[in-house]
Scaffold this active site. Structure first.
Site, PDB file in Angstrom:
ATOM      1  CD  GLU A   1      -1.595   4.553  13.618  1.00 53.04           C
ATOM      2  OE1 GLU A   1      -1.132   3.564  13.180  1.00 53.04           O
ATOM      3  OE2 GLU A   1      -0.738   5.042  14.440  1.00 53.04           O
ATOM      4  N   PRO A   2      -6.245   5.072   9.785  1.00 52.42           N
ATOM      5  CG  PRO A   2      -8.518   6.216   9.725  1.00 52.42           C
ATOM      6  CD  PRO A   2      -7.522   6.137  10.632  1.00 52.42           C
ATOM      7  N   GLY A   3      -6.185   4.491   6.429  1.00 55.12           N
ATOM      8  CA  GLY A   3      -5.662   5.181   5.239  1.00 55.12           C
ATOM      9  C   GLY A   3      -6.702   4.701   3.915  1.00 55.12           C
TER      10      GLY A   3
ATOM     11  NE  ARG B   1      -3.488  -1.575  -3.554  1.00 61.05           N
ATOM     12  CZ  ARG B   1      -4.361  -2.303  -3.556  1.00 61.05           C
ATOM     13  NH1 ARG B   1      -5.278  -2.390  -4.657  1.00 61.05           N
ATOM     14  NH2 ARG B   1      -4.650  -3.457  -2.662  1.00 61.05           N
TER      15      ARG B   1
ATOM     16  CE1 TYR C   1       1.538  -4.510  -1.355  1.00 65.01           C
ATOM     17  CE2 TYR C   1      -0.299  -3.304  -2.684  1.00 65.01           C
ATOM     18  CZ  TYR C   1       0.955  -3.306  -1.640  1.00 65.01           C
ATOM     19  OH  TYR C   1       1.040  -2.387  -0.919  1.00 65.01           O
TER      20      TYR C   1
ATOM     21  CB  CYS D   1      10.779  -2.385 -20.834  1.00 66.49           C
ATOM     22  SG  CYS D   1      10.561  -1.390 -21.879  1.00 66.49           S
TER      23      CYS D   1
ATOM     24  CE1 TYR E   1      -0.894   2.233   1.698  1.00 63.90           C
ATOM     25  CE2 TYR E   1      -3.105   1.806   1.451  1.00 63.90           C
ATOM     26  CZ  TYR E   1      -2.000   2.381   2.193  1.00 63.90           C
ATOM     27  OH  TYR E   1      -1.942   2.234   3.686  1.00 63.90           O
TER      28      TYR E   1
END
Ligand SMILES: *Cc1c(COP(=O)(O)O)cnc(C)c1O
Length: 404
Positions: free
Chosen positions: A268-270, A307, A311, A338, A367
């Site tokens: 299941e690679p994204g 992203r 993270y 803001c 993502y």
């Protein structure tokens, strides 16, 4: 992407021309890179020809998914919306798996009606619910059980999913109970053991460990699984010097595992399929001088690319037109939202920038758009796909009228 006469280009199309024609911020994807990634992925594992299910959550653009389908991939979905977009892109139901810890009754019913390959269940309660719905529809449903192998993926803690403190999957003990439960059920047929230990994995050793864990568990469960779904998580290089996942060693470990088990492997690679095919083009609105650094205020913000705020991810940032002037100031690239976390990266000795200059943030195909939002009531960016000499608009820029 490369510079042709100091003009950053995708295949042979100048980024500057895309920005002029379609405005900014705009996500731009390369078809050639997509095709290369998929072919490389297939080649890495060709000895056992797995079913490759693209993780839709990494990029949900229906036109991009159509291209991915034409290149032979199925889909891994985690919501009814993703299942609908996969079907709309023409992916055969028998190439679709449905993962996720909190599927609703509506979602399960819809997945059953569409006759997808597998519903990968993540708890006892979910299996009971799937069984109840299947019974009411008087059919038998194919399921997988997601095991939590308690394996550290050695990746960012926010995107690690295979340790026992993570919410995903069931532990070994529950797994054995559920295998016994499924054996006795008339309305569910257990076909798959699934795992997914995390994302942006660059070391093959956690995968090897994971294979050892499932090897033992399958032997102990004494059950014949038609499918083993190993999930995705293969990492990519976000910076030039970053290390790469050793696919050869991962492939070898799987081949060793397959000597004892005659199952079909699912992936299941994204990120590894779409991560490096995309870049976010943005314009410098203002440059605000500060004592120690200059703020480069872009027209892209954390709502477009989450992203870094989510993270602390860092995306390689490049000027669209290359000059030879280097800035003496430190640049902090920020968006207009803001929130103090609305910043992308801080760089020394970047090319000297002026207001209205264009930049790109690289490797934002996974993502990126799929995590975007309308925060601050900002419309979503446009998306274009470069295919040969053509620029295809695969999603128009959202209009404010659609939002208000
Ligand atoms: C997110 C996810 C994937 C894809 O992960 P990548 O790191 O993008 O390859 C695969 N399977 C499941 C169950 C996921 O949640």
């Amino acid at each position: 992407m490369k510079y042709i006469n100091n003009n950053l280009s995708v295949e042979k199309i100048k980024i500057e021309d895309i920005a002029k024609k379609f405005g900014t911020p705009t996500y731009c994807y390369s078809y050639k890179k997509l095709k290369d990634n998929i072919n490389n992925f297939k080649n890495n594992f060709k000895s056992f020809s797995p079913l490759i299910c693209f993780a839709i959550k990494s990029n949900t653009n229906v036109n991009l998914i159509k291209e991915i389908r034409k290149l032979g991939l199925g889909a891994d979905v985690v919501s009814m919306g993703e299942l609908m977009v996969a079907l709309k892109a023409g992916i055969e139901p028998k190439k679709i798996v449905f993962s996720g810890v909190g599927k609703t009754v509506t979602e399960i019913g819809f997945a059953i009606d569409k006759k997808i390959l597998l519903i990968n269940a993540e708890s006892k309660s979910e299996i009971v619910e799937i069984e109840r719905i299947a019974k009411s529809k008087k059919i038998t449903v194919n399921i997988g059980i997601r095991l939590n192998p308690n394996t550290d993926a050695k990746t960012l803690k926010q995107i690690s999913t295979g340790k026992k403190e993570n919410k995903f999957g069931v532990d070994e003990k529950v797994f054995f109970d559920l295998v016994d439960y499924a054996k006795l059920s008339k309305n569910i047929k257990l076909k798959c053991l699934s795992v997914h230990i995390g994302s942006q994995i660059l070391d093959h050793k956690p995968y090897k460990k994971m294979l050892n864990v499932i090897n033992k568990i399958i032997k102990r469960s004494n059950y014949n699984f038609e499918f083993i779904d190993l999930g995705g998580g293969m990492g990519i290089s976000y910076e030039k010097t970053n290390k790469k996942l050793n696919y050869q060693k991962y492939n070898m470990a799987i081949n060793k595992f397959l000597k004892d088990h005659k199952s079909k492997i699912i992936f299941e690679p994204g990120r590894s399929i779409v991560g490096n095919i995309g870049s976010l083009i943005s314009k410098v609105l203002y440059i605000k001088e500060n004592e120690k650094k200059d703020f480069i205020i872009l027209d892209a913000a954390m709502n477009d690319l989450m992203r870094p705020a989510l993270y602390g991810a860092n995306h390689k940032t490049l000027p669209v037109i290359k000059t030879n002037q280097v800035s003496k100031k430190i640049y902090e690239f920020v968006g207009p939202i803001c929130e103090s976390t609305d910043k992308f990266t801080t760089l020394k000795k970047f090319q000297k920038l002026n207001e209205k200059d264009l930049i790109v943030m690289c490797d934002t195909g996974a993502y990126g758009m799929s995590l975007s939002s309308n925060y601050n009531l900002r419309p979503k960016a446009a998306e274009v796909l470069i295919k040969g000499s053509k620029i295809n608009v695969i999603k128009k820029r959202q209009k404010l009228e659609e939002l208000i």
